[in-house]
Write an enzyme that holds these catalytic residues in place. Structure first.
Site, PDB file in Angstrom:
ATOM      1  N   LYS A   1      -9.305 -16.393  -1.529  1.00 48.98           N
ATOM      2  CA  LYS A   1      -8.410 -15.691  -3.579  1.00 48.98           C
ATOM      3  C   LYS A   1      -7.010 -15.244  -2.095  1.00 48.98           C
ATOM      4  CE  LYS A   1      -6.956 -12.413  -4.423  1.00 48.98           C
ATOM      5  NZ  LYS A   1      -5.488 -12.194  -4.198  1.00 48.98           N
TER       6      LYS A   1
ATOM      7  N   GLY B   1      -6.165  -6.577   4.283  1.00 47.79           N
ATOM      8  CA  GLY B   1      -4.931  -6.030   3.806  1.00 47.79           C
ATOM      9  C   GLY B   1      -5.105  -4.116   4.457  1.00 47.79           C
ATOM     10  N   SER B   2      -4.252  -3.841   3.215  1.00 47.36           N
ATOM     11  CA  SER B   2      -4.156  -2.239   3.012  1.00 47.36           C
ATOM     12  C   SER B   2      -5.660  -1.433   2.952  1.00 47.36           C
ATOM     13  CB  SER B   2      -3.334  -1.920   2.269  1.00 47.36           C
ATOM     14  OG  SER B   2      -3.821  -1.238   1.390  1.00 47.36           O
ATOM     15  N   THR B   3      -5.444  -0.345   3.427  1.00 45.17           N
ATOM     16  CA  THR B   3      -6.282   0.568   4.218  1.00 45.17           C
ATOM     17  C   THR B   3      -7.157   0.944   2.634  1.00 45.17           C
ATOM     18  OG1 THR B   3      -6.492   1.500   6.196  1.00 45.17           O
ATOM     19  CG2 THR B   3      -7.716   3.039   4.538  1.00 45.17           C
TER      20      THR B   3
ATOM     21  N   GLY C   1      -7.938  -1.099   1.306  1.00 47.69           N
ATOM     22  CA  GLY C   1     -10.241  -1.723   1.622  1.00 47.69           C
ATOM     23  C   GLY C   1     -10.995  -0.958   0.866  1.00 47.69           C
TER      24      GLY C   1
ATOM     25  N   GLU D   1     -10.351  -5.794   7.163  1.00 46.20           N
ATOM     26  CA  GLU D   1      -9.508  -5.671   8.567  1.00 46.20           C
ATOM     27  C   GLU D   1      -8.172  -5.568   8.095  1.00 46.20           C
ATOM     28  OE1 GLU D   1      -6.574  -5.532  10.482  1.00 46.20           O
ATOM     29  OE2 GLU D   1      -6.690  -7.962  10.322  1.00 46.20           O
TER      30      GLU D   1
ATOM     31  N   CYS E   1      -0.063  -5.734  11.372  1.00 45.70           N
ATOM     32  CA  CYS E   1      -1.490  -4.848  11.212  1.00 45.70           C
ATOM     33  C   CYS E   1      -1.290  -4.285  12.749  1.00 45.70           C
ATOM     34  CB  CYS E   1      -2.615  -5.197  10.397  1.00 45.70           C
ATOM     35  SG  CYS E   1      -3.830  -6.146  11.312  1.00 45.70           S
TER      36      CYS E   1
ATOM     37  N   GLU F   1       1.419   3.473   8.007  1.00 43.81           N
ATOM     38  CA  GLU F   1       2.077   2.312   7.992  1.00 43.81           C
ATOM     39  C   GLU F   1       2.898   1.679   7.512  1.00 43.81           C
ATOM     40  OE1 GLU F   1      -0.779  -1.818   8.565  1.00 43.81           O
ATOM     41  OE2 GLU F   1      -1.032  -1.384   7.092  1.00 43.81           O
TER      42      GLU F   1
END
Length: 493
Positions: free
Chosen positions: A186, A239-241, A244, A261, A295, A393
């Site tokens: 996806k 993706g972003s924390t 995640g 990740e 990242c 970030e």
């Protein structure tokens, strides 16, 4: 470079070996971030489409020989690699159009390099020891041999972002398929072509039905089925924390294996004996590549307090000369960010930097272009290490310069965020730099410009930068379960 008028190989989803539209006919617009023009539409999957993809992957894993036939998997990966190479120029145009990445960067992480990375898993399927036997031993009074097997984890949901989409799609899909898993991929709704093209080429390469499925959707509730569905055994997400954390929580009810990740706020530490004139301009320029949408970008520059002003001047001069603009121009290294939401988020960080410290260069939306999600390369100084721009970030072309007092202070500042994805250190004394590299709490560290980004090197983060590793042998093993079988010793002939 001419933008694609018809995608050809990136119009339909792949479910159970068939290229299909969404069952309810809904579509998503794919927007070029450099022009804000719609370059095409793709299926907008609903729950029934995702359920069908998961069911197809489940059938392929449970009822075919895919998970045990390493020869078949190797042949399919070779065929997929070759199909990708045949369509490289088509894929190049698609990538530039949907991501805004400069065409000059596509030979590296965006396209040609990742296609070549497939050779890593093709090679591992010839050499990896999926089964080994421990020496005979008396265990609890019973002479025993123990067979250690590594077996495919099952159905994998692979969820990828928009910054380097083809690379990340291949990274996850190749490892999972090599391990014997089946996959539902996806992609981010901003960059669907890179995944749909992969699905179409998988059909061309002869992958068995259901082994790889690709669904595109703009509905987060629909996408979340992949993280909660009981027939999905593992989730791999980049993706972003913040996202995640939600993926990890959603997967917890069914105790799925999770590989994450996530974000980074990576530091480059320049020691007091390093040559600033050689190091700082290169670091400042690298932050602008692909508009800072990486990242592991080294977005914090740590320099000795006594040389802070010199470093700021060097960084400003370098960033002022970065060529940026139209991503189809081979002379540019920076294009737009991916969408209006991302542009506005970057600009909010620029505004906070102006409040907390000093904008040395940039810090504004650009007036160079009438359309496109462009922001200026930006240099920030005189903010504390706790400021938002030094902690969070940004995912934009921004560099923050921070002074430190000694080596211990540099390590403290470098490690002083929730992240631990990457770091770098520069010194005239390699042993001194290496000693600091061993202290950083980061998954990858570069010393004096040496590069860790390679298919044989495992990549991932400490702390809230993620769980698990990609590439290397570790990338294969993240999709393998471990089984121990004890049997009586076999009689010797």
């Amino acid at each position: 470079m001419k933008a694609p008028e018809a995608t050809g190989i990136a119009d339909l989803m792949l479910i159970g070996g068939e290229l299909v539209a969404a069952r309810d006919g809904r579509v998503l617009a794919n927007v070029n971030p450099a022009t804000e023009e719609v370059i095409g539409t793709v299926p907008d999957a609903g729950p029934a489409d995702v359920e069908a993809a998961i069911a197809a992957a489940r059938r392929a894993f449970d009822t075919t020989g895919w998970r045990t036939d390493t020869g078949l998997r190797r042949r399919c990966l070779i065929a997929l690699r070759d199909a990708l190479r045949e369509e490289a120029e088509t894929l190049r145009a698609l990538l530039v159009a949907e991501t805004g990445c400069p065409v000059a960067l596509t030979p590296m992480i965006q396209l040609d390099g990742p296609i070549g990375f497939l050779d890593h898993y093709i090679g591992l399927l010839e050499t990896y020891e999926f089964e080994r036997t421990l020496p005979t031993k008396s265990v609890m009074g019973a002479p025993s041999d123990r067979i250690i097997r590594r077996e495919a984890a099952g159905v994998v949901a692979a969820i990828t972002p928009w910054n380097v989409p083809l690379y990340l799609n291949l990274c996850k899909v190749a490892a999972a398929l090599a391990a014997g898993c089946t996959v539902v991929l996806k992609p981010a709704p901003d960059t669907p072509y890179s995944a749909l093209a992969l699905g179409a080429l998988a059909v061309r390469a002869g992958l068995p039905p259901g082994v790889l499925n690709v669904v595109t959707t703009g509905d987060n509730a629909v996408a979340s089925l992949l993280t909660t569905h009981p027939d999905v055994d593992a989730v791999t997400f980049t993706g972003s924390t913040a996202t995640g954390r939600r993926v990890m929580a959603a997967a917890a009810d069914t105790v799925k294996r999770v590989t994450l990740e996530l974000g980074g706020k990576s530091a480059a530490v320049v020691l007091d004996d390093a040559d600033l004139t050689a190091v700082v301009p290169r670091l400042a320029g690298s932050v602008c590549i692909h508009a800072g949408q990486g990242c592991a970008s080294l977005t914090r520059l740590l320099v000795p307090r006594s040389r802070h002003d010199e470093a700021v001047d060097l960084a400003a001069a370098a960033m002022a000369h970065i060529p940026w603009g139209d991503p189809t121009d081979p002379g540019n290294l920076m294009g737009p960010v991916v969408n209006a939401r991302q542009r506005d988020g970057v600009l909010r960080y620029y505004a906070s930097a102006a409040r907390d410290g000093r904008i040395v260069l940039g810090g504004k939306p650009t007036e160079r272009f009438e359309r496109g999600y462009y922001v200026e390369p930006t240099l920030v100084a005189d903010v504390p290490p706790t400021a938002a721009v030094a902690q969070e970030e940004i995912f934009g072309p921004a560099l923050v310069v921070l002074p430190y007092d000694d080596d211990d202070d540099a390590v403290r500042i470098a490690d002083g965020t929730i992240y631990g994805l990457s770091s770098a250190v520069f010194s005239a004394d390699t042993d001194r730099a290496l000693a600091l590299a061993r202290r950083f709490r980061a998954g990858t560290v570069g010393v004096n410009g040496a590069q860790w980004f390679d298919v044989e090197s495992p990549f991932g983060g400490y702390k809230q930068s993620g769980i698990g590793r990609e590439w290397g042998t570790e990338g294969l093993e993240d999709f393998l379960e471990t089984k121990t079988i004890a049997v009586p010793p076999r009689s010797q002939p």
